[in-house]
Design a protein around this motif. Structure first.
Motif, PDB file in Angstrom:
ATOM      1  N   ALA A  83       0.620  -1.160  -0.341  1.00  0.00           N
ATOM      2  CA  ALA A  83       0.006  -0.249  -0.082  1.00  0.00           C
ATOM      3  C   ALA A  83       1.235   1.296   0.089  1.00  0.00           C
ATOM      4  N   SER A 101      -2.029   1.954  -3.012  1.00  0.00           N
ATOM      5  CA  SER A 101      -3.101   2.061  -3.226  1.00  0.00           C
ATOM      6  C   SER A 101      -3.595   2.551  -4.380  1.00  0.00           C
ATOM      7  N   PHE A 117       0.836   2.318   6.207  1.00  0.00           N
ATOM      8  CA  PHE A 117      -0.093   2.984   4.298  1.00  0.00           C
ATOM      9  C   PHE A 117       1.485   3.647   3.908  1.00  0.00           C
ATOM     10  N   ASN A 135      -3.040  -2.070   7.778  1.00  0.00           N
ATOM     11  CA  ASN A 135      -1.780  -1.806   7.111  1.00  0.00           C
ATOM     12  C   ASN A 135      -1.826  -3.297   8.475  1.00  0.00           C
ATOM     13  N   ILE A 156      -6.287   4.986  -0.499  1.00  0.00           N
ATOM     14  CA  ILE A 156      -6.773   4.149   0.614  1.00  0.00           C
ATOM     15  C   ILE A 156      -8.192   4.424   1.737  1.00  0.00           C
TER      16      ILE A 156
END
Ligand SMILES: Cc1cc2nc3c(=O)[nH]c(=O)nc-3n(C[C@H](O)[C@H](O)[C@H](O)COP(=O)(O)OP(=O)(O)OC[C@H]3O[C@@H](n4cnc5c(N)ncnc54)[C@H](O)[C@@H]3O)c2cc1C
Length: 507
Positions: A15, A20, A41, A179, A167
């Motif tokens: 991510a 993302s 993230f 996460n 996200i």
């Protein structure tokens, strides 16, 4: 054997910016998406960039006209869709002793850049030595031949905040985002993957199934291909880049650019009330890096050579530092021992494995993220997983709410400058959500936690509660750029912040 707890159309591993955007774009198609990262993230490469949304003027030196054209288009598209998060900014490039060309060549390059960008930025300007020193009196006059100004974009907050926006968009569109969960195992049979995820906080594992996988693990792309049992001709070379935060060293609100002693472009970038200086370009073998003394000395030496500062910068002036690796693509099975790796392309490559239903993203720039999102959707469709909806997956909320937000804040905050800073910062980072965030806030909730940064307690509380914050670093370094512009000692000495972290149980 673990119980299968959920089923997805696509699992996105990683991510950072590429994972993302992939999650947001795929969810917008109506697909059921899980995006997972073993850190927070954007806690790897995507928190170490120079924060520039740029067309890549320096790639003109390598005659990469196609890449520059594509990046300029991506820059224009991003700037159109993120009018408050990305600002247009002048780059004042000093033609000092290390500049690889003279003034006529410099302005020719800047004009070519402007033309390739289809005139979407202001026109470049050329300055002779005297005018260059008037524009930036701190330039070192020794060997100075003049300067030129061209324009690109800059993220006003930071790269990881920008990533978090995707996200948030993905989850609003129905995706699940985790996460601190690592993909430790993946098995493919009968057109379906079984993916094992390890919760790095609780140490539990869970298993999910999915029809397709997007490998967006940046510098770990080859490693994760191994985990998925794939072979690839595309390899990555890693180049380390370091940035240091120091006191504001110029009053100019532009980015200062010059060529360092290795002939590479080097920058002084404004961020809040500080200057970010860098970066370096060192070949490394492993993705995990740290800033070392050699990096610090190199970066400080460049600044002290190129600028006539009243007091030279020393290591004691460093407020914060960051280090990351650029994943550079080596296509077609060429050796990782490429001779001139400084000139490796900055293009991204999307590899599609139809048999195993895996789409892998190699390399790329943050600037190119909207193209990556679209190409991943096309890649996933190619492996047989199609979504038919066409929801919007990028762009800021409509400005209409900003005035209402200003009025709400003005009611509680008497200082007009602070009020405006809070309103624009909250709007930029939260869009319409900022209205609910301040609706019940008292004057005490709207006090700036650090003078001049435009961040208040109400915002910190809101982020901690709603943006999947697990550690204090997630809040102070990634969702907000506070730890990029305040030292560890300053963070520790701020009693308001420390009480809030204790209240939120964040360490
Ligand atoms: C010094 C520097 C300056 C730069 N400056 C700019 C700039 O100004 N403008 C620009 O456009 N670009 C810039 N870039 C490039 C840009 O930052 C990168 O291309 C981009 O951030 C790469 O993003 P990514 O999503 O591919 O990788 P990453 O951000 O590294 O994300 C990959 C993620 O995968 C996760 N992961 C790996 N393995 C697993 C696993 N098994 N399970 C779960 N998760 C896993 C990692 O934790 C990581 O978070 C710069 C890069 C550097 C290093």
């Amino acid at each position: 054997m673990l119980e299968i707890v959920d089923d997805f159309d696509v699992v996105v591993i990683g991510a950072g910016i590429n994972g993302s955007v992939s999650a947001a774009a795929l969810s917008a198609r109506g697909l059921r998406v899980l995006v997972v990262d073993r850190g927070d993230f954007a806690s790897f490469t995507s928190q170490t960039s120079s924060n520039m949304v740029w067309g890549g003027i320096k790639y003109l030196q390598d005659y990469e006209f196609g890449l520059v054209f594509k990046l300029c288009r991506s820059r224009a598209r991003l700037m159109r869709n993120y009018p408050t998060q990305i600002r247009s900014i002048g780059f004042l490039a000093s033609l000092g002793p290390n500049a690889p060309f003279n003034r006529p060549m410099g302005i020719l390059g800047a004009y070519l850049y402007w033309v390739i960008g289809i005139f979407t930025t202001p026109k470049p300007k050329l300055f002779n030595k005297r005018a260059a020193l008037k524009e930036e009196p701190q330039l070192n006059p020794t060997g100075l031949r003049g300067s030129l100004e061209y324009f690109d974009g800059l993220l006003v907050d930071n790269d990881s905040r920008f990533v978090y926006g995707f996200i948030r968009r993905a989850t609003q569109l129905g995706a699940e985002a985790l996460n601190y969960h690592e993909v430790t195992k993946a098995e493919f049979s009968k057109k379906q993957w079984q993916v094992t995820l390890r919760d790095l906080n609780g140490e539990d594992s869970r298993m999910v199934t999915t029809r397709a996988i997007v490998n967006a693990t940046g510098p770990f792309a080859n490693q994760v291909q191994g985990l998925l049992g794939q072979e690839s001709n595309t390899k990555l070379a890693l180049s380390k880049g370091v940035h240091l935060t120091v006191r504001r060293i110029t009053n100019d609100d532009r980015i200062l650019a010059f060529w360092d002693e290795q002939g590479r472009l080097f920058y002084v970038i404004p961020l809040a009330d500080k200057s970010i200086i860098g970066t370096t370009d060192t070949r490394v073998d492993a993705p995990f890096t740290e800033t070392n003394d050699e990096d610090r000395e190199f970066v400080l030496r460049q600044i002290n050579q190129q600028l006539n500062l009243t007091t030279a910068l020393t290591k004691a002036d460093i407020v914060a530092e960051r280090s990351g690796v650029r994943p550079l693509v080596i296509e077609g099975g060429k050796s990782e021992e490429v001779a001139d790796w400084h000139h490796l392309t900055r293009k991204h490559v999307i590899e599609i494995d139809s048999e195993k239903r895996v789409v892998t993203v190699f390399g790329g720039k943050l600037t190119d993220c909207l193209n990556v999102g679209a190409e991943v959707v096309a890649g996933v469709a190619k492996v047989g997983v199609r979504g038919f909806k066409r929801n919007r997956w990028y762009g800021e909320d409509h400005f209409a709410g900003l005035d209402a937000l200003r009025q709400l804040i003005d009611r509680q905050v008497t200082n007009a400058e602070v009020s405006e800073r809070l309103a624009t910062g909250l709007w930029r980072r939260h869009g319409n959500l900022a209205l609910t965030l301040v609706a019940d806030a008292t004057a005490a909730d709207l006090v700036e936690v650090f003078d001049g940064l435009g961040v208040c307690l109400a915002e910190l509380r809101h982020i901690a509660k709603t943006e999947r914050v697990v550690r204090s670093e997630d809040l102070l370094r990634r969702r907000l750029p506070i730890a990029l512009v305040r030292s560890k000692a300053e963070l520790a000495a701020n009693s308001t912040l420390q009480s809030l972290l204790a209240e939120l149980r964040l360490s």
